[in-house]
Scaffold this motif. Structure first.
Motif, PDB file in Angstrom:
ATOM      1  N   LEU A  75       0.730  -1.268  -0.059  1.00 17.20           N
ATOM      2  CA  LEU A  75       0.165   0.044  -0.052  1.00 17.20           C
ATOM      3  C   LEU A  75       0.860   1.080   0.098  1.00 17.20           C
ATOM      4  CD1 LEU A  75      -2.667  -0.953   2.523  1.00 17.20           C
ATOM      5  CD2 LEU A  75      -3.002  -0.741   0.261  1.00 17.20           C
ATOM      6  N   TYR A  76       0.484   2.156  -1.022  1.00 20.15           N
ATOM      7  CA  TYR A  76       1.121   3.258  -0.840  1.00 20.15           C
ATOM      8  C   TYR A  76       0.233   4.603  -1.014  1.00 20.15           C
ATOM      9  CZ  TYR A  76       3.864   7.471  -2.792  1.00 20.15           C
ATOM     10  OH  TYR A  76       4.485   8.594  -3.059  1.00 20.15           O
ATOM     11  N   GLY A  77      -0.126   5.607  -0.330  1.00 18.12           N
ATOM     12  CA  GLY A  77      -1.068   6.672  -0.632  1.00 18.12           C
ATOM     13  C   GLY A  77      -2.356   6.347  -0.572  1.00 18.12           C
ATOM     14  N   GLU A  78      -2.708   5.424   0.106  1.00 15.30           N
ATOM     15  CA  GLU A  78      -4.407   5.047  -0.016  1.00 15.30           C
ATOM     16  C   GLU A  78      -5.097   6.074   1.121  1.00 15.30           C
ATOM     17  OE1 GLU A  78      -6.372   2.703  -1.987  1.00 15.30           O
ATOM     18  OE2 GLU A  78      -4.391   2.828  -3.109  1.00 15.30           O
ATOM     19  N   ALA A  79      -6.173   6.063   1.121  1.00 15.86           N
ATOM     20  CA  ALA A  79      -6.811   7.083   2.100  1.00 15.86           C
ATOM     21  C   ALA A  79      -7.174   6.012   3.332  1.00 15.86           C
ATOM     22  CB  ALA A  79      -8.605   7.128   1.598  1.00 15.86           C
ATOM     23  N   GLU A  80      -7.119   6.931   4.673  1.00 15.69           N
ATOM     24  CA  GLU A  80      -7.159   6.077   5.879  1.00 15.69           C
ATOM     25  C   GLU A  80      -8.106   5.121   6.010  1.00 15.69           C
ATOM     26  OE1 GLU A  80      -7.013   7.553  10.598  1.00 15.69           O
ATOM     27  OE2 GLU A  80      -6.822   9.144   9.073  1.00 15.69           O
ATOM     28  N   SER A  81      -9.343   5.526   5.616  1.00 11.86           N
ATOM     29  CA  SER A  81     -10.463   4.577   5.655  1.00 11.86           C
ATOM     30  C   SER A  81     -10.116   3.229   4.915  1.00 11.86           C
ATOM     31  CB  SER A  81     -11.807   5.160   5.277  1.00 11.86           C
ATOM     32  OG  SER A  81     -11.639   5.461   3.891  1.00 11.86           O
ATOM     33  N   PHE A  88       1.100 -14.369   4.652  1.00  9.63           N
ATOM     34  CA  PHE A  88       0.848 -13.050   4.355  1.00  9.63           C
ATOM     35  C   PHE A  88       2.008 -11.949   4.701  1.00  9.63           C
ATOM     36  CE2 PHE A  88      -1.626 -12.714   8.103  1.00  9.63           C
ATOM     37  CZ  PHE A  88      -1.008 -11.551   8.577  1.00  9.63           C
ATOM     38  N   LEU A  89       1.949 -11.142   3.856  1.00 13.22           N
ATOM     39  CA  LEU A  89       2.737  -9.873   4.170  1.00 13.22           C
ATOM     40  C   LEU A  89       2.177  -8.620   3.606  1.00 13.22           C
ATOM     41  CD1 LEU A  89       5.489  -8.647   5.336  1.00 13.22           C
ATOM     42  CD2 LEU A  89       6.511  -8.753   2.923  1.00 13.22           C
ATOM     43  N   LEU A  90       1.939  -7.578   4.626  1.00 16.35           N
ATOM     44  CA  LEU A  90       1.283  -6.266   4.398  1.00 16.35           C
ATOM     45  C   LEU A  90       2.302  -5.473   4.647  1.00 16.35           C
ATOM     46  CD1 LEU A  90      -2.032  -6.570   6.341  1.00 16.35           C
ATOM     47  CD2 LEU A  90      -1.512  -7.680   4.114  1.00 16.35           C
ATOM     48  N   THR A  91       2.612  -4.398   3.383  1.00 16.95           N
ATOM     49  CA  THR A  91       3.555  -3.498   3.493  1.00 16.95           C
ATOM     50  C   THR A  91       3.067  -2.185   3.356  1.00 16.95           C
ATOM     51  OG1 THR A  91       4.254  -3.901   1.352  1.00 16.95           O
ATOM     52  CG2 THR A  91       5.582  -4.856   2.967  1.00 16.95           C
ATOM     53  N   ARG A  92       3.292  -0.967   4.011  1.00 15.14           N
ATOM     54  CA  ARG A  92       2.767   0.327   4.037  1.00 15.14           C
ATOM     55  C   ARG A  92       3.897   0.956   4.001  1.00 15.14           C
ATOM     56  NH1 ARG A  92       2.178   4.937   5.899  1.00 15.14           N
ATOM     57  NH2 ARG A  92       0.186   6.247   5.336  1.00 15.14           N
ATOM     58  N   ARG A  93       3.818   2.081   3.079  1.00 16.07           N
ATOM     59  CA  ARG A  93       5.048   2.945   2.971  1.00 16.07           C
ATOM     60  C   ARG A  93       4.785   4.352   2.652  1.00 16.07           C
ATOM     61  NH1 ARG A  93       5.924   2.793  -2.890  1.00 16.07           N
ATOM     62  NH2 ARG A  93       4.910   0.950  -3.608  1.00 16.07           N
ATOM     63  N   ASP A  94       5.912   5.291   2.993  1.00 16.60           N
ATOM     64  CA  ASP A  94       5.136   6.921   2.612  1.00 16.60           C
ATOM     65  C   ASP A  94       5.595   7.129   1.329  1.00 16.60           C
ATOM     66  OD1 ASP A  94       4.085   6.818   5.013  1.00 16.60           O
ATOM     67  OD2 ASP A  94       6.020   7.702   6.275  1.00 16.60           O
ATOM     68  N   GLY A  95       6.185   6.431   0.554  1.00 16.05           N
ATOM     69  CA  GLY A  95       6.960   6.882  -0.679  1.00 16.05           C
ATOM     70  C   GLY A  95       7.449   5.627  -1.383  1.00 16.05           C
ATOM     71  N   LEU A  96       8.151   6.044  -2.550  1.00 13.44           N
ATOM     72  CA  LEU A  96       8.639   4.972  -3.159  1.00 13.44           C
ATOM     73  C   LEU A  96      10.105   4.303  -2.544  1.00 13.44           C
ATOM     74  CD1 LEU A  96       9.030   3.454  -6.133  1.00 13.44           C
ATOM     75  CD2 LEU A  96      10.635   5.305  -6.819  1.00 13.44           C
ATOM     76  N   SER A  97       9.841   2.983  -2.602  1.00 11.16           N
ATOM     77  CA  SER A  97      10.943   2.541  -1.844  1.00 11.16           C
ATOM     78  C   SER A  97      11.627   1.477  -2.661  1.00 11.16           C
ATOM     79  CB  SER A  97      10.133   1.500  -0.854  1.00 11.16           C
ATOM     80  OG  SER A  97      11.156   0.369  -0.115  1.00 11.16           O
ATOM     81  N   VAL A  98      13.047   1.808  -2.846  1.00  6.41           N
ATOM     82  CA  VAL A  98      13.521   0.947  -3.838  1.00  6.41           C
ATOM     83  C   VAL A  98      13.921  -0.595  -3.416  1.00  6.41           C
ATOM     84  CG1 VAL A  98      15.920   0.711  -4.787  1.00  6.41           C
ATOM     85  CG2 VAL A  98      15.130   2.812  -4.450  1.00  6.41           C
ATOM     86  N   SER A  99      13.960  -0.763  -1.893  1.00  9.88           N
ATOM     87  CA  SER A  99      14.015  -1.978  -1.500  1.00  9.88           C
ATOM     88  C   SER A  99      12.860  -3.044  -1.801  1.00  9.88           C
ATOM     89  CB  SER A  99      14.160  -1.873  -0.044  1.00  9.88           C
ATOM     90  OG  SER A  99      15.378  -1.379   0.515  1.00  9.88           O
TER      91      SER A  99
END
Length: 323
Positions: A36-42, A106-117
């Protein structure tokens, strides 16, 4: 942006959106990676809720500039990392927050920007093998890649620090001093991040739950490898910080020494001219009844006495190594 990768029963990878979540639930042998990246909080809360993520953990994942942390739940691990952003190439770096919820399937990832990793593993030809091992293995692999990017950045900086050290010894100047002070500040900040990150994986090495046993054969070496990378990063950044601090202190000491030498020379000159000025002041007074004023060679005698005083003082200062 929401994207998913599904490793199905046959070992094939599929990439798509939320529709793969339902397909993942239909099989006990499939594995899902949701990014996930940049999705609404809800929308994020609704998606995470489907995987049983605690609301407080979701809040921590969304909080800006949250320090790295580890939290252990019954069916997943919650890990918060501070990684480099995509543009970072020098110590003038930017950071992004990466939150990972790693479960058995499962793996859920949330980030604030583009992640090279994350981008690296999303397109890796080793992804299916890592996903088949479980969500925690994939989370550890991403963590290791984050650490490697930091390590590459620090090793790139090492020649720069050596050049500054050589330049400071050969021709110290204020520009070099400003660069060193700037780098020292940045190293102090990055060292604080590494201390947190090393602490996260040191704590992970102590975890022993039905979901995750850090001392088990499946995880022991991988966890140790990630921990050692962050510990090395902390040691390297500490070493570079101390070198930069020593160079700054050395520059200040050298400047102080040069200033002391200048002041010492001025003091010697002052000490020489004080008695000469005293004599000149006495015989410069306008009294009529000064006996020496009528002496035929008084002017030359006074100049000779003044020269003799100056020479004697110079010899004394030379013997005391003040000159």
């Amino acid at each position: 942006m929401l994207r998913t990768t599904l490793l199905d029963d046959s070992g094939q990878l599929q990439q798509g959106g939320v529709e793969l979540i339902d397909q993942w639930r239909q099989s006990d042998k499939s594995f899902l990676w949701l990014d996930l990246y940049g999705e609404a909080e809800s929308e994020e809360a609704a998606l995470f809720g489907q995987f049983g993520i605690h609301p407080l953990a979701i809040s921590d994942a969304r909080r800006q500039r949250h320090p790295p942390k580890l939290e252990v739940f019954d069916d997943h691990l919650f890990i918060v990392l501070q990684g480099l952003d995509a543009e970072s190439q020098t110590l003038d770096f930017g950071r992004i927050q990466i939150a990972m919820f790693a479960g058995e399937r499962f793996l859920l990832t949330r980030r604030d920007g583009l992640s090279v990793s994350i981008k690296h593993w999303w397109g890796s030809d080793q992804l299916s093998r890592i996903m088949a091992a479980g969500g925690i293995h994939l989370a550890l692999a991403i963590s290791k890649t984050v650490a490697q990017r930091y390590l590459d950045l620090l090793l790139t900086f090492e020649p720069t620090l050596s050049e500054l050290e050589d330049g400071l010894q050969e021709h110290p100047d204020d520009q070099t001093m400003r660069e060193l002070t700037t780098y020292r500040t940045r190293l102090r900040k990055i060292r604080r991040v590494f201390r947190y990150l090393a602490g996260v994986f040191e704590a992970l090495r102590e975890v022993d739950t039905p979901l995750f046993d850090a001392e088990s054969r499946a995880y022991r070496h991988q966890v140790l490898d990630v921990y050692e990378k962050y510990e090395r990063l902390f040691s390297l950044s500490t070493m570079y910080y101390e070198v930069a601090s020593d160079l700054v202190d050395g520059y200040i000491s050298l400047t102080s020494h040069n200033l002391n030498s200048t002041v010492q020379i001025l003091t010697v000159l002052t000490a020489i001219f004080v008695p000469l000025t005293f004599l000149a002041g006495i015989y410069g007074m306008n009294f009529e009844n000064m006996p020496e004023l009528g002496t035929e060679n008084g002017y030359f005698v006074l100049l000779g006495a003044m020269a003799l005083i100056a020479i004697v003082l110079l010899v004394v200062f030379k013997r005391k190594h003040w000159l």
